[in-house]
Scaffold this motif. Structure first.
Motif, PDB file in Angstrom:
ATOM      1  N   LYS A  34       0.835  -1.206   0.000  1.00  0.00           N
ATOM      2  CA  LYS A  34       0.000   0.000   0.000  1.00  0.00           C
ATOM      3  C   LYS A  34       0.869   1.255   0.000  1.00  0.00           C
ATOM      4  O   LYS A  34       0.572   2.222  -0.703  1.00  0.00           O
ATOM      5  N   LEU A  35       1.921   1.227   0.796  1.00  0.00           N
ATOM      6  CA  LEU A  35       2.819   2.364   0.893  1.00  0.00           C
ATOM      7  C   LEU A  35       3.485   2.649  -0.450  1.00  0.00           C
ATOM      8  O   LEU A  35       3.562   3.799  -0.898  1.00  0.00           O
ATOM      9  N   HIS A  36       3.952   1.611  -1.117  1.00  0.00           N
ATOM     10  CA  HIS A  36       4.607   1.791  -2.407  1.00  0.00           C
ATOM     11  C   HIS A  36       3.630   2.320  -3.459  1.00  0.00           C
ATOM     12  O   HIS A  36       3.966   3.216  -4.234  1.00  0.00           O
ATOM     13  N   VAL A  37       2.415   1.791  -3.471  1.00  0.00           N
ATOM     14  CA  VAL A  37       1.394   2.270  -4.405  1.00  0.00           C
ATOM     15  C   VAL A  37       1.103   3.744  -4.140  1.00  0.00           C
ATOM     16  O   VAL A  37       1.032   4.560  -5.064  1.00  0.00           O
ATOM     17  N   MET A  38       0.930   4.100  -2.862  1.00  0.00           N
ATOM     18  CA  MET A  38       0.645   5.476  -2.506  1.00  0.00           C
ATOM     19  C   MET A  38       1.762   6.407  -2.973  1.00  0.00           C
ATOM     20  O   MET A  38       1.510   7.424  -3.608  1.00  0.00           O
ATOM     21  N   LEU A  39       3.014   6.036  -2.709  1.00  0.00           N
ATOM     22  CA  LEU A  39       4.130   6.885  -3.097  1.00  0.00           C
ATOM     23  C   LEU A  39       4.258   6.991  -4.613  1.00  0.00           C
ATOM     24  O   LEU A  39       4.720   8.013  -5.134  1.00  0.00           O
TER      25      LEU A  39
ATOM     26  N   LYS B 123       1.666   6.988  -6.721  1.00  0.00           N
ATOM     27  CA  LYS B 123       0.534   7.723  -7.278  1.00  0.00           C
ATOM     28  C   LYS B 123       0.423   9.172  -6.831  1.00  0.00           C
ATOM     29  O   LYS B 123      -0.242   9.965  -7.496  1.00  0.00           O
ATOM     30  N   VAL B 124       1.041   9.547  -5.728  1.00  0.00           N
ATOM     31  CA  VAL B 124       0.861  10.919  -5.234  1.00  0.00           C
ATOM     32  C   VAL B 124       1.391  11.956  -6.215  1.00  0.00           C
ATOM     33  O   VAL B 124       0.806  13.029  -6.350  1.00  0.00           O
TER      34      VAL B 124
ATOM     35  N   HIS C 240       3.717  17.593  -2.903  1.00  0.00           N
ATOM     36  CA  HIS C 240       4.095  18.554  -1.855  1.00  0.00           C
ATOM     37  C   HIS C 240       3.673  18.060  -0.467  1.00  0.00           C
ATOM     38  O   HIS C 240       4.112  18.588   0.539  1.00  0.00           O
ATOM     39  N   VAL C 241       2.829  17.029  -0.420  1.00  0.00           N
ATOM     40  CA  VAL C 241       2.358  16.487   0.859  1.00  0.00           C
ATOM     41  C   VAL C 241       3.261  15.349   1.314  1.00  0.00           C
ATOM     42  O   VAL C 241       3.707  15.310   2.458  1.00  0.00           O
ATOM     43  N   VAL C 242       3.543  14.395   0.417  1.00  0.00           N
ATOM     44  CA  VAL C 242       4.418  13.260   0.713  1.00  0.00           C
ATOM     45  C   VAL C 242       5.113  12.879  -0.589  1.00  0.00           C
ATOM     46  O   VAL C 242       4.496  12.914  -1.653  1.00  0.00           O
TER      47      VAL C 242
ATOM     48  N   PRO D  81      -6.880   8.467   4.232  1.00  0.00           N
ATOM     49  CA  PRO D  81      -8.169   7.797   4.039  1.00  0.00           C
ATOM     50  C   PRO D  81      -8.266   7.052   2.703  1.00  0.00           C
ATOM     51  O   PRO D  81      -8.970   6.058   2.591  1.00  0.00           O
ATOM     52  N   LYS D  82      -7.541   7.526   1.723  1.00  0.00           N
ATOM     53  CA  LYS D  82      -7.603   6.925   0.390  1.00  0.00           C
ATOM     54  C   LYS D  82      -6.790   5.630   0.294  1.00  0.00           C
ATOM     55  O   LYS D  82      -7.182   4.694  -0.394  1.00  0.00           O
ATOM     56  N   TYR D  83      -5.667   5.546   0.996  1.00  0.00           N
ATOM     57  CA  TYR D  83      -4.748   4.417   0.834  1.00  0.00           C
ATOM     58  C   TYR D  83      -4.623   3.504   2.054  1.00  0.00           C
ATOM     59  O   TYR D  83      -4.172   2.379   1.931  1.00  0.00           O
ATOM     60  N   PHE D  84      -4.978   3.991   3.236  1.00  0.00           N
ATOM     61  CA  PHE D  84      -4.759   3.219   4.458  1.00  0.00           C
ATOM     62  C   PHE D  84      -6.022   3.213   5.314  1.00  0.00           C
ATOM     63  O   PHE D  84      -6.867   4.081   5.190  1.00  0.00           O
ATOM     64  N   ARG D  85      -6.098   2.246   6.207  1.00  0.00           N
ATOM     65  CA  ARG D  85      -7.234   2.177   7.119  1.00  0.00           C
ATOM     66  C   ARG D  85      -7.023   3.056   8.346  1.00  0.00           C
ATOM     67  O   ARG D  85      -7.960   3.297   9.096  1.00  0.00           O
TER      68      ARG D  85
END
Length: 142
Positions: free
Chosen positions: A64-69, A71-72, A79-81, A104-108
């Motif tokens: 999840k972390l890799h996907v989030m990083l 796509k941001v 500018h957020v992460v 909220p979009k990527y993590f519980r």
């Protein structure tokens, strides 16, 4: 009697950066080229006998972390992460916007401390000095 911390009692964290980008994924059985961290956790023939979920999570936190990083940047939220320029660690630049818009979009989790706890559980280190101060690093991530 007051106890004072002497300089010999201080602990220093050594940050060893190892560049694993040129190594084969076969050197690390938990990492697969398709990003599937769960394959090595599945059993042999026994896994086909199981029916239904057996607890746990459907997508592991590092995935999840890799996907989030990944796509941001596409979403204009770098500018957020974001990854640091060298790509060995990432930093949360705006914690409030991270909690409100990205978590909220990527993590519980709904609290930054819960996210940080997950990072700690998976062995991420928070860098405490240098230009990457405040960023998170793991030797085998990404």
């Amino acid at each position: 009697q007051e106890s004072r911390v002497q300089s010999s009692d201080r602990h220093f964290v050594v940050h060893n950066y190892n560049d694993h980008s040129r190594e084969k994924s076969s050197d690390y059985p938990m990492l697969h080229s398709d990003g599937d961290f769960t394959r090595s956790c599945e059993g042999g023939d026994d896994s086909s006998k199981r029916r239904g979920p057996r607890g746990g999570v459907s997508v592991p936190f590092p995935t999840k972390l890799h996907v989030m990083l990944s796509k941001v940047e596409e979403e204009g939220l770098g500018h957020v992460v974001s990854w640091q320029p060298h790509g060995r660690c990432f930093a949360v630049h705006d914690p409030k916007a991270f909690v409100e818009n990205i978590m909220p979009k990527y993590f519980r989790q709904s609290k930054l401390t819960s996210f940080q706890r997950q990072l700690n559980l998976y062995g991420f280190c928070r860098l405490t000095s240098g230009t990457d101060r405040g960023a998170y690093y793991h030797e085998l991530f990404p």
